[in-house]
Scaffold this motif. Structure first.
Motif, PDB file in Angstrom:
ATOM      1  N   ARG A 131       3.277  14.528  -9.401  1.00  0.00           N
ATOM      2  CA  ARG A 131       2.196  15.048 -10.254  1.00  0.00           C
ATOM      3  C   ARG A 131       2.031  16.567 -10.151  1.00  0.00           C
ATOM      4  O   ARG A 131       1.019  17.129 -10.560  1.00  0.00           O
ATOM      5  N   ASN A 132       3.038  17.229  -9.558  1.00  0.00           N
ATOM      6  CA  ASN A 132       2.995  18.682  -9.451  1.00  0.00           C
ATOM      7  C   ASN A 132       4.175  19.344 -10.132  1.00  0.00           C
ATOM      8  O   ASN A 132       4.252  20.575 -10.167  1.00  0.00           O
ATOM      9  N   VAL A 181       0.852  -1.191   0.000  1.00  0.00           N
ATOM     10  CA  VAL A 181       0.000   0.000   0.000  1.00  0.00           C
ATOM     11  C   VAL A 181       0.887   1.240   0.000  1.00  0.00           C
ATOM     12  O   VAL A 181       2.016   1.234   0.492  1.00  0.00           O
ATOM     13  N   ASP A 182       0.314   2.301  -0.558  1.00  0.00           N
ATOM     14  CA  ASP A 182       1.017   3.573  -0.634  1.00  0.00           C
ATOM     15  C   ASP A 182      -0.048   4.656  -0.588  1.00  0.00           C
ATOM     16  O   ASP A 182      -1.001   4.630  -1.375  1.00  0.00           O
ATOM     17  N   GLY A 183       0.110   5.587   0.322  1.00  0.00           N
ATOM     18  CA  GLY A 183      -0.913   6.616   0.496  1.00  0.00           C
ATOM     19  C   GLY A 183      -0.925   7.667  -0.603  1.00  0.00           C
ATOM     20  O   GLY A 183      -1.897   8.416  -0.739  1.00  0.00           O
ATOM     21  N   TRP A 184       0.141   7.712  -1.387  1.00  0.00           N
ATOM     22  CA  TRP A 184       0.259   8.779  -2.393  1.00  0.00           C
ATOM     23  C   TRP A 184      -0.267   8.353  -3.755  1.00  0.00           C
ATOM     24  O   TRP A 184      -0.459   9.194  -4.637  1.00  0.00           O
ATOM     25  N   ASP A 243       8.223   0.560   1.591  1.00  0.00           N
ATOM     26  CA  ASP A 243       7.789   1.758   0.875  1.00  0.00           C
ATOM     27  C   ASP A 243       8.562   1.844  -0.433  1.00  0.00           C
ATOM     28  O   ASP A 243       9.724   1.446  -0.509  1.00  0.00           O
ATOM     29  N   CYS A 292      10.068   4.168  -1.840  1.00  0.00           N
ATOM     30  CA  CYS A 292      11.354   4.877  -1.798  1.00  0.00           C
ATOM     31  C   CYS A 292      12.381   4.209  -0.882  1.00  0.00           C
ATOM     32  O   CYS A 292      13.494   4.713  -0.733  1.00  0.00           O
ATOM     33  N   SER A 320      11.447  11.433   1.212  1.00  0.00           N
ATOM     34  CA  SER A 320      10.795  11.608  -0.086  1.00  0.00           C
ATOM     35  C   SER A 320       9.632  12.609  -0.020  1.00  0.00           C
ATOM     36  O   SER A 320       8.645  12.345   0.657  1.00  0.00           O
ATOM     37  N   PRO A 321       9.731  13.712  -0.756  1.00  0.00           N
ATOM     38  CA  PRO A 321       8.652  14.719  -0.759  1.00  0.00           C
ATOM     39  C   PRO A 321       7.600  14.364  -1.807  1.00  0.00           C
ATOM     40  O   PRO A 321       7.452  15.036  -2.821  1.00  0.00           O
ATOM     41  N   ARG A 322       6.884  13.285  -1.524  1.00  0.00           N
ATOM     42  CA  ARG A 322       5.952  12.727  -2.519  1.00  0.00           C
ATOM     43  C   ARG A 322       4.790  13.674  -2.826  1.00  0.00           C
ATOM     44  O   ARG A 322       4.079  13.484  -3.820  1.00  0.00           O
ATOM     45  N   GLN A 323       4.588  14.709  -1.959  1.00  0.00           N
ATOM     46  CA  GLN A 323       3.551  15.692  -2.263  1.00  0.00           C
ATOM     47  C   GLN A 323       3.846  16.427  -3.569  1.00  0.00           C
ATOM     48  O   GLN A 323       2.961  17.032  -4.166  1.00  0.00           O
ATOM     49  N   LEU A 324       5.118  16.365  -4.011  1.00  0.00           N
ATOM     50  CA  LEU A 324       5.482  17.000  -5.286  1.00  0.00           C
ATOM     51  C   LEU A 324       5.090  16.132  -6.487  1.00  0.00           C
ATOM     52  O   LEU A 324       5.039  16.633  -7.612  1.00  0.00           O
TER      53      LEU A 324
END
Lengths: 302, 302
Positions: free
Chosen positions: B174-175, B112-115, B261, B263, B168-172
């Motif tokens: 798709r941005n 699973v991965d929340g992003w 995860d 990463c 890992s700044p996964r919030q980036l």
């Protein structure tokens, strides 16, 4: 995030207890570590005793492994060459990988996490929880401080401490005792040259980074102490901050994640606001501008 | 992990194409970056043109933000002071945040991965995928290389490149357009002193790290090229390696995570095995010992 912090009240912040604060002094500056007796009481008691004894003073950071950890302690390979731990410090401690959940505050994140059934914050520390197993533990996020051990689970005594300097190695959760986390000064540890020996140990003693001292704040003269406040994790303001990071409202973001990983949640610190000194001084009612944590903006220049 | 790599066959490894390999040369050594034209064709084409033009030669790394990114490019603030991009390089590119899934290999992780609905590897790059949205994208793991942009989605042109040096700044994802990842030399970037200006930019030009050159391997004389092989991510051996990291079998681990995860998955590289030169030379049938990636062991001394 800054807007939310600007709106914070004094009650949104906490002051770590001096008996839980370690000052790691390097030539490059001071690293502040907060110990977590709620999770690792035996290790924390030993670390306090070791700090009081000046155990680490004059030792060194002996290991820096890229995207993993830096680590300090006695570099002597042979037991007989090692520095005595001194008064009140035990040579052997129990493993404190996890604790029971009863009595432990837990501010749960709404997000999924592959490493733990539940994740959140406990007393300001990132943590995992498994209600079915009645277990809670501190998570290996960036800045986590743990007690190195050998093969046996109970082979750590708090003399060998490491700090996570890369992607969170959560596979270590529940496998090693986490004793606290770095509140300030990570950038002094994360830039250390990486060791070229196995596991990132330095091959030459001259490559090690000297440790001037590691002291408990409670043992340091008041005028040498660093004032610091940490944002509480059990407040509506903190929940608001987390939500603002789960779904970024600023125009730069084109895609909302609707999610945040435990180790991506910023835990801001600040210098304490100045105390009112006299009635005529008209102290400002607003808190001093807080130090920002990791800046959320993208890689733009502006 | 080492045991698994030792058992690898030549076919478990791939050699990145020279037209997709960037050499970032610093005074401290060489950083190898693999570009990903499958995800960011327009950006990769521009980066190739910029490298051919020697665009970055003599420029500098201008930003190092702790637990986030280092970034290089033209430090000039004013448009009029900027270096011309040169022949074949475009001033404006489309946003390449994600691509369609058709035709894209994807070696999915079971975790699973929340992003992202699905995560895995595509051509050796950590990636996310959303079948419902018919979208796939490269993930912001440690070592990811992206193209800095301003507010507009299509405001990057590949001149400002950043590398992830922390959690890992996964919030980036798709941005912003990810263009590739660092294969080798991360430890030259991750140790750079952190900038003290906003977003980690250096306040003084003298604090910047000079870039000797950024060149495409295909443009570099053969004798100056670095031989490198990368473990393939679409093989049974790689699946075995991932499983060995999801559930660690070595005695040091007392708790099996049953998870990894995206990463945290190591992506090993190695120098290519020596080619047989003559019949009499009796070349060893076994591959040369590979360079290990992040060492899995705990923080123990042994």
């Amino acid at each position: 995030m800054q807007e939310i912090l600007d709106a914070s009240q004094p009650s949104d912040w906490r002051t770590p207890e001096n008996k839980n604060l370690l000052y790691l002094d390097l030539d490059s500056g001071r690293v502040l570590i907060e110990l977590a007796p709620a999770f690792a009481p035996a290790h924390v008691a030993n670390i306090r005793a070791l700090a009081k004894n000046g155990y680490w003073n004059g030792m060194s950071i002996n290991r820096a492994q890229d995207n993993f950890v830096v680590q300090w302690g006695d570099p002597a390979q042979e037991e007989k060459d090692r520095k005595p731990l001194g008064r009140g410090a035990k040579a052997k401690l129990p493993a404190e990988f996890a604790r029971k959940t009863k009595g432990l505050p837990f501010d749960r994140l709404p997000d999924v996490d592959g490493w733990a059934p539940e994740v959140g914050f406990s007393g300001g520390f990132p943590a995992g929880r498994d209600p079915a197993a009645d277990a809670a533990w501190m998570a290996h996020c960036y800045g986590a401080v743990g007690a190195g051990r050998d093969m046996a689970a109970d082979s750590s005594n708090g003399t060998e401490l490491y700090v996570v300097i890369g992607q969170s190695p959560r596979q270590l959760d529940r496998n090693i005792t986490v004793v606290g986390r770095v509140l300030q000064g990570m950038e002094l540890l994360s830039v250390l040259p990486r060791g070229t020996g196995p596991l990132g140990f330095y091959e030459q003693p001259s490559q090690r980074t000297p440790i001037k001292s590691i002291r408990l704040a409670s043992e340091v003269p008041k005028k040498e102490r660093v004032g610091i406040e940490v944002l509480r994790t059990d407040t509506p303001l903190f929940a608001e901050l987390v939500e603002a990071r789960r779904n970024r409202r600023d125009e730069w973001y084109k895609h909302m994640a609707g999610h945040i990983d435990l180790c991506n949640v910023p835990l801001p610190t600040r210098a304490p606001p100045p105390k009112p000194v006299a009635e005529k001084a008209k102290p400002k009612p607003r808190a001093k501008k807080p130090r920002s944590g990791a800046k959320p903006a993208g890689a733009s220049k502006s």
